[in-house]
Design a protein around this motif. Structure first.
Motif, PDB file in Angstrom:
ATOM      1  N   ALA A  80       0.757  -1.197   0.223  1.00 32.05           N
ATOM      2  CA  ALA A  80       0.070   0.041   0.031  1.00 32.05           C
ATOM      3  C   ALA A  80       0.741   1.340  -0.034  1.00 32.05           C
ATOM      4  O   ALA A  80       0.628   2.090  -0.798  1.00 32.05           O
ATOM      5  N   GLY A  81       2.056   1.377   0.818  1.00 33.95           N
ATOM      6  CA  GLY A  81       2.774   2.353   0.814  1.00 33.95           C
ATOM      7  C   GLY A  81       3.498   2.389  -0.328  1.00 33.95           C
ATOM      8  O   GLY A  81       3.792   3.659  -0.988  1.00 33.95           O
ATOM      9  N   PHE A  82       3.908   1.476  -1.128  1.00 37.89           N
ATOM     10  CA  PHE A  82       4.558   1.756  -2.540  1.00 37.89           C
ATOM     11  C   PHE A  82       3.749   2.125  -3.461  1.00 37.89           C
ATOM     12  O   PHE A  82       4.424   2.874  -4.083  1.00 37.89           O
ATOM     13  N   THR A  83       2.335   1.643  -3.448  1.00 40.61           N
ATOM     14  CA  THR A  83       1.613   2.064  -4.424  1.00 40.61           C
ATOM     15  C   THR A  83       1.345   3.709  -4.251  1.00 40.61           C
ATOM     16  O   THR A  83       1.080   4.560  -5.239  1.00 40.61           O
ATOM     17  N   ALA A  84       1.021   3.962  -3.114  1.00 43.85           N
ATOM     18  CA  ALA A  84       0.796   5.519  -2.781  1.00 43.85           C
ATOM     19  C   ALA A  84       2.046   6.221  -3.298  1.00 43.85           C
ATOM     20  O   ALA A  84       2.011   7.504  -3.822  1.00 43.85           O
ATOM     21  N   ALA A  85       3.141   5.740  -2.813  1.00 43.52           N
ATOM     22  CA  ALA A  85       4.283   6.502  -3.156  1.00 43.52           C
ATOM     23  C   ALA A  85       4.871   6.603  -4.637  1.00 43.52           C
ATOM     24  O   ALA A  85       5.200   7.743  -5.199  1.00 43.52           O
ATOM     25  N   SER A  86       4.224   5.550  -5.522  1.00 39.74           N
ATOM     26  CA  SER A  86       4.349   5.635  -6.899  1.00 39.74           C
ATOM     27  C   SER A  86       3.453   6.849  -7.495  1.00 39.74           C
ATOM     28  O   SER A  86       3.904   7.390  -8.435  1.00 39.74           O
ATOM     29  N   LEU A  88       2.879   9.486  -5.615  1.00 37.42           N
ATOM     30  CA  LEU A  88       2.969  10.772  -5.622  1.00 37.42           C
ATOM     31  C   LEU A  88       4.514  11.185  -6.356  1.00 37.42           C
ATOM     32  O   LEU A  88       4.629  12.134  -6.836  1.00 37.42           O
ATOM     33  N   SER A  89       5.108  10.023  -6.850  1.00 36.38           N
ATOM     34  CA  SER A  89       6.393  10.265  -7.649  1.00 36.38           C
ATOM     35  C   SER A  89       5.814  10.491  -9.061  1.00 36.38           C
ATOM     36  O   SER A  89       6.378  11.675  -9.495  1.00 36.38           O
ATOM     37  N   GLY A  90       4.642   9.946  -9.485  1.00 35.28           N
ATOM     38  CA  GLY A  90       4.163  10.338 -10.758  1.00 35.28           C
ATOM     39  C   GLY A  90       3.627  11.812 -10.861  1.00 35.28           C
ATOM     40  O   GLY A  90       3.404  12.295 -11.934  1.00 35.28           O
ATOM     41  N   LEU A  91       3.173  12.381  -9.539  1.00 37.92           N
ATOM     42  CA  LEU A  91       2.342  13.566  -9.688  1.00 37.92           C
ATOM     43  C   LEU A  91       3.386  14.652  -9.009  1.00 37.92           C
ATOM     44  O   LEU A  91       2.823  15.690  -8.899  1.00 37.92           O
ATOM     45  N   ALA A  92       4.496  14.239  -8.819  1.00 31.78           N
ATOM     46  CA  ALA A  92       5.622  15.258  -8.291  1.00 31.78           C
ATOM     47  C   ALA A  92       5.641  16.686  -8.923  1.00 31.78           C
ATOM     48  O   ALA A  92       5.736  16.761 -10.284  1.00 31.78           O
ATOM     49  N   ALA A  93       5.652  17.655  -8.270  1.00 33.13           N
ATOM     50  CA  ALA A  93       5.717  19.063  -8.797  1.00 33.13           C
ATOM     51  C   ALA A  93       7.073  19.663  -8.782  1.00 33.13           C
ATOM     52  O   ALA A  93       7.262  20.544  -9.356  1.00 33.13           O
ATOM     53  N   GLY A  94       8.029  18.967  -8.151  1.00 29.82           N
ATOM     54  CA  GLY A  94       9.362  19.524  -8.212  1.00 29.82           C
ATOM     55  C   GLY A  94      10.320  18.100  -7.727  1.00 29.82           C
ATOM     56  O   GLY A  94      10.167  17.325  -7.410  1.00 29.82           O
ATOM     57  N   PRO A  95      11.693  18.542  -7.980  1.00 30.68           N
ATOM     58  CA  PRO A  95      12.434  17.585  -7.793  1.00 30.68           C
ATOM     59  C   PRO A  95      12.472  17.103  -6.271  1.00 30.68           C
ATOM     60  O   PRO A  95      12.590  15.913  -5.796  1.00 30.68           O
ATOM     61  N   GLY A  96      12.296  17.886  -5.322  1.00 26.55           N
ATOM     62  CA  GLY A  96      12.267  17.656  -3.737  1.00 26.55           C
ATOM     63  C   GLY A  96      11.135  16.641  -3.670  1.00 26.55           C
ATOM     64  O   GLY A  96      11.471  15.502  -2.750  1.00 26.55           O
ATOM     65  N   ASN A 171       2.365   1.902 -11.854  1.00 25.39           N
ATOM     66  CA  ASN A 171       2.549   0.874 -10.773  1.00 25.39           C
ATOM     67  C   ASN A 171       1.144   0.995 -10.246  1.00 25.39           C
ATOM     68  O   ASN A 171       0.662   0.241  -9.045  1.00 25.39           O
ATOM     69  N   VAL A 172       0.287   2.329 -10.028  1.00 26.28           N
ATOM     70  CA  VAL A 172      -0.913   2.384  -9.060  1.00 26.28           C
ATOM     71  C   VAL A 172      -1.855   1.191  -9.726  1.00 26.28           C
ATOM     72  O   VAL A 172      -2.356   0.471  -8.590  1.00 26.28           O
ATOM     73  N   PRO A 173      -2.303   1.058 -10.762  1.00 25.81           N
ATOM     74  CA  PRO A 173      -3.428   0.128 -11.061  1.00 25.81           C
ATOM     75  C   PRO A 173      -2.921  -1.387 -10.693  1.00 25.81           C
ATOM     76  O   PRO A 173      -3.570  -2.070 -10.144  1.00 25.81           O
ATOM     77  N   VAL A 174      -1.439  -1.719 -10.868  1.00 23.95           N
ATOM     78  CA  VAL A 174      -1.220  -2.978 -10.629  1.00 23.95           C
ATOM     79  C   VAL A 174      -0.946  -2.923  -9.205  1.00 23.95           C
ATOM     80  O   VAL A 174      -1.186  -4.164  -8.822  1.00 23.95           O
ATOM     81  N   GLY A 175      -0.664  -2.116  -8.658  1.00 24.44           N
ATOM     82  CA  GLY A 175      -0.463  -2.149  -7.050  1.00 24.44           C
ATOM     83  C   GLY A 175      -1.657  -2.406  -6.337  1.00 24.44           C
ATOM     84  O   GLY A 175      -1.706  -3.233  -5.364  1.00 24.44           O
TER      85      GLY A 175
END
Length: 481
Positions: A80-86, A88-96, A171-175
């Motif tokens: 669940a954490g991996f999918t949520a982080a994926s 967030l990675s795909g929606l990242a607004a900046g490098p940080g 990763n989101v639908p697969v996760g």
């Protein structure tokens, strides 16, 4: 024995594939990420390194959490954490934001992956484990080699206008599917005597591994400043303190994070030694990728396609290992290391013989051999290493095995990369011939490491898989994945 164990394993392997894929898939998308987010070179390095570092640091703790709170519960939390982080990675607004999300991804993967190995160890009969570990070994290798190919495909396809973001959002639908399948098919298990957490041990091992792994991951990019060597030296007393602390907890009847008695097990200590050396040889992927892309101008997709023969070798080797391990035991590890070394030597001949006319088909036979050797070793080695681990410590042992694999890979990339870039200097020029020369010398080191695994494999117990000896764990029927 729960009849759902094989379908459950299939779902868990999908999650494992996502983790392994995300270790390498981001590499080919880094130029696009830098252009889109305006990331600095340092931030770009951390997009890749942050995941690897977080994963390596949290593996031992992640494995122990499964012993304490239940393997199914921790696997579900991890995916669940991996999918949520994926997402967030795909929606990242900046490098940080992207770097932070990648670190969370790596930590979640470190909670998830040890539960898979533990589920196999305690939930499958001894005769079934070679096949189950063989499937894991196949996923391990395929995840690594298919990352650049899928990364190139997804980035160039520009699905829905997402560009590089699709490598994370896929990763989101697969996760979600893997999470639902695991929730239905897995059955819960934990150590018979529920251990307590070890906060000081967790801090010590995390600091020790950080001091060792961080310089290995980032040292080459930073030019190997003096502090990287001081940090690696500092890891020795930190890990020694961890060892002393764990021994003290074991003597007073507390619950150590990693029971020192594990290191009195011949399969464990020999297996970890072989894993460290053998997986250091897999740094040839790094060298070969640089040679094809920087030296010969291969694009990301073309490079990924060039590695497809390796996948064929992995599939064949994984199937063969499952049949051979029960009969031949450690001999399969020795044979796999020989085949791996032969494949790398074949790469050297191809690189040197073809020069700047090198094409994918020149490398194909050697890559098949390398894939075959890697599959034979990885599947068999995990089976033997965990063969004598009591069920109560299966989680921490699984985390220890995965940490060693990560450490070996990091050492290999650092050593081969240092040799490669040391030979490829401005004075020597950056022509294809110079790349070929640097690659050949680096690949020779990789072949030597693979060859060194052969005599080391003789330290493994010959008959670890022959039957359930006095120290072997009995399958826990309620613990099927």
């Amino acid at each position: 024995m729960d009849s759902r164990r094989w379908p459950a394993l299939a779902v868990m392997l999908i999650a494992a594939y996502m983790d392994l894929l995300d270790t390498t898939i981001v590499t080919v998308a880094l130029p696009s990420i830098q252009r889109d987010l305006g990331a600095s070179d340092a931030a770009l390095q951390w997009v890749a390194a942050g995941y690897t570092l977080a994963f390596a640091l949290a593996l031992i703790t992640g494995g122990r959490l499964g012993d304490v709170y239940g393997r199914k519960a921790m696997f579900l939390i991890g995916i669940a954490g991996f999918t949520a982080a994926s997402a967030l990675s795909g929606l990242a607004a900046g490098p940080g934001m992207l770097v932070a999300a990648r670190a969370v991804q790596g930590t979640a993967a470190a909670i998830m992956i040890p539960q898979l190995l533990t589920a196999i160890q305690v939930g499958f009969r001894q005769a079934e484990r070679p096949r189950a570990f063989g499937l894991y070994g196949m996923v391990l290798a395929l995840g690594g080699v298919s990352g650049p190919l899928l990364g190139g495909l997804l980035t160039e396809a520009d699905l829905f206008g997402w560009g590089w973001r699709s490598i994370f959002l896929i990763n989101v639908p697969v996760g979600v599917l893997a999470l639902a399948g695991s929730a239905v098919l897995m059955t819960e298990s934990r150590a018979h005597r529920r251990p307590r957490l070890d906060p000081l041990g967790t801090v010590l091992v995390t600091l020790g591994l950080l001091a060792l792994v961080y310089p290995l991951v980032q040292g080459r990019e930073l030019g190997w400043p003096i502090w990287t060597f001081l940090a690696m030296a500092a890891s020795v007393p930190l890990l020694a303190l961890f060892w002393v602390h764990e021994g003290r907890r074991g003597r007073v009847g507390a619950s150590p994070l990693a029971d020192p008695r594990l290191f009195r097990s011949r399969p464990v200590i020999a297996g970890l030694l072989v894993a460290l050396v053998f997986f250091a040889s897999t740094g040839y992927f790094f060298v070969l990728t640089l040679h094809l892309q920087a030296g010969l101008g291969f694009g990301a997709l073309r490079t990924g396609l060039a590695f497809l023969p390796f996948a064929l070798g992995v599939v064949v080797g994984s199937g063969a290992a499952a049949r051979l391990v029960p009969r031949l035991g450690r001999t399969v590890v020795t044979a796999g290391a020989v085949v791996e070394a032969a494949g790398i030597l074949g790469m050297i001949l191809a690189v040197g013989g073809a020069g700047d006319a090198l094409e994918a088909w020149h490398l194909a036979p050697s890559l098949v051999l390398a894939g075959l050797g890697l599959a034979l070793v990885s599947a068999t080695l995990v089976t033997i290493t965990l063969s004598g681990v009591p069920a109560d410590h299966a989680g921490s042992a699984s985390g220890l095995v995965n940490t060693t694999l990560q450490l070996g890979s990091a050492v290999g990339v650092a050593a081969l990369g240092a040799l490669f870039f040391g030979l490829l200097t401005p004075e020597h020029g950056y022509q294809p011939a110079h790349y070929a020369d640097a690659s050949a010398h680096s690949l020779l080191l990789a072949a030597g490491l693979a060859a060194l695994s052969c005599p080391l494999s003789l330290l493994l117990p010959r008959h670890a898989l022959a039957g359930a000896g006095p120290g072997a764990p009995s399958p826990v029927r309620s613990s099927a994945p």
